[in-house]
Design a protein around this motif. Structure first.
Motif, PDB file in Angstrom:
ATOM      1  N   GLU A  74       0.748  -1.509  -0.410  1.00  0.00           N
ATOM      2  CA  GLU A  74      -0.014   0.009  -0.425  1.00  0.00           C
ATOM      3  C   GLU A  74       0.758   0.855  -0.164  1.00  0.00           C
ATOM      4  O   GLU A  74       0.366   2.035  -0.881  1.00  0.00           O
ATOM      5  N   PRO A  75       2.000   1.404   1.244  1.00  0.00           N
ATOM      6  CA  PRO A  75       2.449   2.866   0.670  1.00  0.00           C
ATOM      7  C   PRO A  75       3.445   2.693  -0.428  1.00  0.00           C
ATOM      8  O   PRO A  75       3.398   3.723  -0.859  1.00  0.00           O
ATOM      9  N   GLN A  76       4.010   1.696  -1.599  1.00  0.00           N
ATOM     10  CA  GLN A  76       4.381   1.914  -2.356  1.00  0.00           C
ATOM     11  C   GLN A  76       3.476   2.380  -3.636  1.00  0.00           C
ATOM     12  O   GLN A  76       3.795   2.913  -4.879  1.00  0.00           O
ATOM     13  N   GLY A  77       2.261   2.577  -3.603  1.00  0.00           N
ATOM     14  CA  GLY A  77       1.468   3.172  -4.180  1.00  0.00           C
ATOM     15  C   GLY A  77       0.884   1.994  -5.262  1.00  0.00           C
ATOM     16  O   GLY A  77       0.554   0.955  -5.468  1.00  0.00           O
ATOM     17  N   TYR A  78      -0.869   2.185  -5.868  1.00  0.00           N
ATOM     18  CA  TYR A  78      -0.984   1.588  -7.082  1.00  0.00           C
ATOM     19  C   TYR A  78      -0.082   1.651  -8.640  1.00  0.00           C
ATOM     20  O   TYR A  78       0.892   2.346  -8.758  1.00  0.00           O
ATOM     21  N   GLU A  79      -0.254   0.268  -9.340  1.00  0.00           N
ATOM     22  CA  GLU A  79       0.336   0.462 -10.542  1.00  0.00           C
ATOM     23  C   GLU A  79       0.759   1.788 -11.335  1.00  0.00           C
ATOM     24  O   GLU A  79       1.264   1.734 -11.850  1.00  0.00           O
ATOM     25  N   ASP A  80      -0.436   2.263 -11.628  1.00  0.00           N
ATOM     26  CA  ASP A  80      -0.061   3.980 -11.946  1.00  0.00           C
ATOM     27  C   ASP A  80       0.529   4.332 -11.539  1.00  0.00           C
ATOM     28  O   ASP A  80       0.471   5.594 -11.791  1.00  0.00           O
ATOM     29  N   TYR A  81       0.696   4.690 -10.291  1.00  0.00           N
ATOM     30  CA  TYR A  81       0.158   5.972  -9.011  1.00  0.00           C
ATOM     31  C   TYR A  81       2.242   6.175  -9.480  1.00  0.00           C
ATOM     32  O   TYR A  81       1.859   7.701 -10.241  1.00  0.00           O
ATOM     33  N   VAL A  82       2.908   5.507  -9.742  1.00  0.00           N
ATOM     34  CA  VAL A  82       4.878   5.461 -10.399  1.00  0.00           C
ATOM     35  C   VAL A  82       4.865   6.745 -11.738  1.00  0.00           C
ATOM     36  O   VAL A  82       5.239   7.952 -11.411  1.00  0.00           O
ATOM     37  N   PRO A  83       4.563   5.812 -12.605  1.00  0.00           N
ATOM     38  CA  PRO A  83       4.267   6.720 -14.593  1.00  0.00           C
ATOM     39  C   PRO A  83       3.572   8.257 -14.448  1.00  0.00           C
ATOM     40  O   PRO A  83       3.453   8.906 -14.411  1.00  0.00           O
ATOM     41  N   ASP A  84       2.507   7.583 -13.445  1.00  0.00           N
ATOM     42  CA  ASP A  84       1.595   8.577 -13.673  1.00  0.00           C
ATOM     43  C   ASP A  84       2.167  10.291 -12.396  1.00  0.00           C
ATOM     44  O   ASP A  84       2.416  11.320 -13.224  1.00  0.00           O
ATOM     45  N   TRP A  85       2.524  10.052 -11.753  1.00  0.00           N
ATOM     46  CA  TRP A  85       3.848  10.651 -10.968  1.00  0.00           C
ATOM     47  C   TRP A  85       4.889  11.101 -11.894  1.00  0.00           C
ATOM     48  O   TRP A  85       4.972  12.896 -12.141  1.00  0.00           O
ATOM     49  N   TRP A  86       5.923  10.468 -12.308  1.00  0.00           N
ATOM     50  CA  TRP A  86       6.677  11.257 -13.115  1.00  0.00           C
ATOM     51  C   TRP A  86       6.069  11.619 -14.093  1.00  0.00           C
ATOM     52  O   TRP A  86       6.419  12.764 -14.851  1.00  0.00           O
ATOM     53  N   SER A  87       5.397  11.246 -15.147  1.00  0.00           N
ATOM     54  CA  SER A  87       4.851  12.069 -16.337  1.00  0.00           C
ATOM     55  C   SER A  87       4.196  13.485 -15.613  1.00  0.00           C
ATOM     56  O   SER A  87       4.762  14.235 -16.736  1.00  0.00           O
ATOM     57  N   ALA A  88       3.746  13.637 -14.730  1.00  0.00           N
ATOM     58  CA  ALA A  88       3.242  15.380 -13.993  1.00  0.00           C
ATOM     59  C   ALA A  88       4.300  15.605 -14.081  1.00  0.00           C
ATOM     60  O   ALA A  88       4.696  16.854 -13.931  1.00  0.00           O
ATOM     61  N   GLN A  89       5.846  15.321 -13.613  1.00  0.00           N
ATOM     62  CA  GLN A  89       6.599  16.170 -13.654  1.00  0.00           C
ATOM     63  C   GLN A  89       7.889  16.046 -15.067  1.00  0.00           C
ATOM     64  O   GLN A  89       8.233  16.889 -15.295  1.00  0.00           O
ATOM     65  N   GLY A  90       7.170  15.936 -16.429  1.00  0.00           N
ATOM     66  CA  GLY A  90       7.310  15.999 -17.231  1.00  0.00           C
ATOM     67  C   GLY A  90       8.208  14.797 -18.305  1.00  0.00           C
ATOM     68  O   GLY A  90       9.542  15.450 -18.965  1.00  0.00           O
ATOM     69  N   ALA A  91       8.394  13.688 -17.251  1.00  0.00           N
ATOM     70  CA  ALA A  91       9.738  13.064 -17.428  1.00  0.00           C
ATOM     71  C   ALA A  91       8.894  11.997 -18.852  1.00  0.00           C
ATOM     72  O   ALA A  91       7.500  11.182 -18.554  1.00  0.00           O
ATOM     73  N   HIS A  92       9.871  11.422 -19.208  1.00  0.00           N
ATOM     74  CA  HIS A  92       9.634  10.655 -20.607  1.00  0.00           C
ATOM     75  C   HIS A  92      10.579   9.046 -19.211  1.00  0.00           C
ATOM     76  O   HIS A  92      11.321   8.756 -19.240  1.00  0.00           O
ATOM     77  N   THR A  93       9.048   7.534 -19.370  1.00  0.00           N
ATOM     78  CA  THR A  93      10.026   6.287 -18.951  1.00  0.00           C
ATOM     79  C   THR A  93       9.523   5.175 -19.679  1.00  0.00           C
ATOM     80  O   THR A  93       8.652   5.836 -20.651  1.00  0.00           O
ATOM     81  N   ALA A  94      10.502   4.939 -20.069  1.00  0.00           N
ATOM     82  CA  ALA A  94      10.170   3.063 -20.580  1.00  0.00           C
ATOM     83  C   ALA A  94      10.574   2.232 -19.416  1.00  0.00           C
ATOM     84  O   ALA A  94      11.205   2.121 -18.765  1.00  0.00           O
ATOM     85  N   ALA A  95       9.543   1.157 -19.874  1.00  0.00           N
ATOM     86  CA  ALA A  95      10.176  -0.018 -19.396  1.00  0.00           C
ATOM     87  C   ALA A  95      10.811  -1.095 -19.806  1.00  0.00           C
ATOM     88  O   ALA A  95      10.930  -1.266 -21.162  1.00  0.00           O
ATOM     89  N   VAL A  96      11.790  -1.379 -18.998  1.00  0.00           N
ATOM     90  CA  VAL A  96      13.497  -2.171 -19.539  1.00  0.00           C
ATOM     91  C   VAL A  96      13.137  -3.680 -17.749  1.00  0.00           C
ATOM     92  O   VAL A  96      13.587  -3.401 -17.090  1.00  0.00           O
ATOM     93  N   MET A  97      12.981  -4.153 -18.976  1.00  0.00           N
ATOM     94  CA  MET A  97      12.197  -5.885 -18.526  1.00  0.00           C
ATOM     95  C   MET A  97      14.052  -6.572 -18.099  1.00  0.00           C
ATOM     96  O   MET A  97      14.733  -6.588 -19.535  1.00  0.00           O
ATOM     97  N   SER A  98      14.599  -6.993 -16.908  1.00  0.00           N
ATOM     98  CA  SER A  98      15.503  -7.443 -16.627  1.00  0.00           C
ATOM     99  C   SER A  98      16.201  -8.876 -16.296  1.00  0.00           C
ATOM    100  O   SER A  98      14.879  -8.983 -15.238  1.00  0.00           O
ATOM    101  N   THR A  99      16.491  -9.580 -15.926  1.00  0.00           N
ATOM    102  CA  THR A  99      16.717 -10.775 -15.615  1.00  0.00           C
ATOM    103  C   THR A  99      18.306 -10.522 -14.262  1.00  0.00           C
ATOM    104  O   THR A  99      18.880 -10.085 -14.789  1.00  0.00           O
TER     105      THR A  99
END
Length: 142
Positions: A117-142
């Motif tokens: 719960e303190p980490q937020g919900y699945e859209d919280y972090v990308p939405d926060w970065w978007s509101a800051q004007g940032a571009h985000t990209a998912a990069v999956m690694s192992t």
């Protein structure tokens, strides 16, 4: 290049092989000596995201890997981002690497933990970065 939240300095030698100047900033005083001994080519300073001991517009690249100011509901993180932008030169690059909270092993662990719960919900972090004007990209690694 600034490695913000450099920890033990693991990445400092790798960055020093490619950058003209490498600076690590770490808030944990217990990790500073380990980071300083990692490579003589890097300068390691005590500081935090909110208090970076560098001048205005003094770095071209800032890298923050699993570090300091990932937003959560109740922790806006704007102070850290403002300070980071103060030291980043105009046209510079900020690279933030965080765990994926939706896909992968970390997301699965987070979903069943009391920390979810303190980490937020699945859209919280990308939405926060978007509101800051940032571009985000998912990069999956192992």
């Amino acid at each position: 290049m600034l490695d913000l939240g450099c920890g033990t300095g693991f990445w400092l030698p790798r960055y020093a092989a490619h950058a003209r100047e490498v600076i690590g900033v770490e808030p944990d005083v217990d990790l500073l000596q380990r980071a300083r001994s990692r490579t003589p080519e890097a300068r390691v300073l005590h500081g935090s995201a909110e208090h970076i001991p560098l001048g205005d517009a003094s770095v071209d690249v800032v890298q923050a890997r699993f570090t300091y100011f990932f937003p959560t509901p109740g922790n806006d993180c704007s102070a850290g981002l403002s300070e980071l932008m103060r030291v980043l030169r105009p046209g510079g690059t900020l690279v933030v690497i965080d765990n994926d909270q939706v896909n992968g092993d970390f997301a699965d662990l987070l979903a069943v933990s009391s920390a979810a719960e303190p980490q937020g919900y699945e859209d919280y972090v990308p939405d926060w970065w978007s509101a800051q004007g940032a571009h985000t990209a998912a990069v999956m690694s192992t």
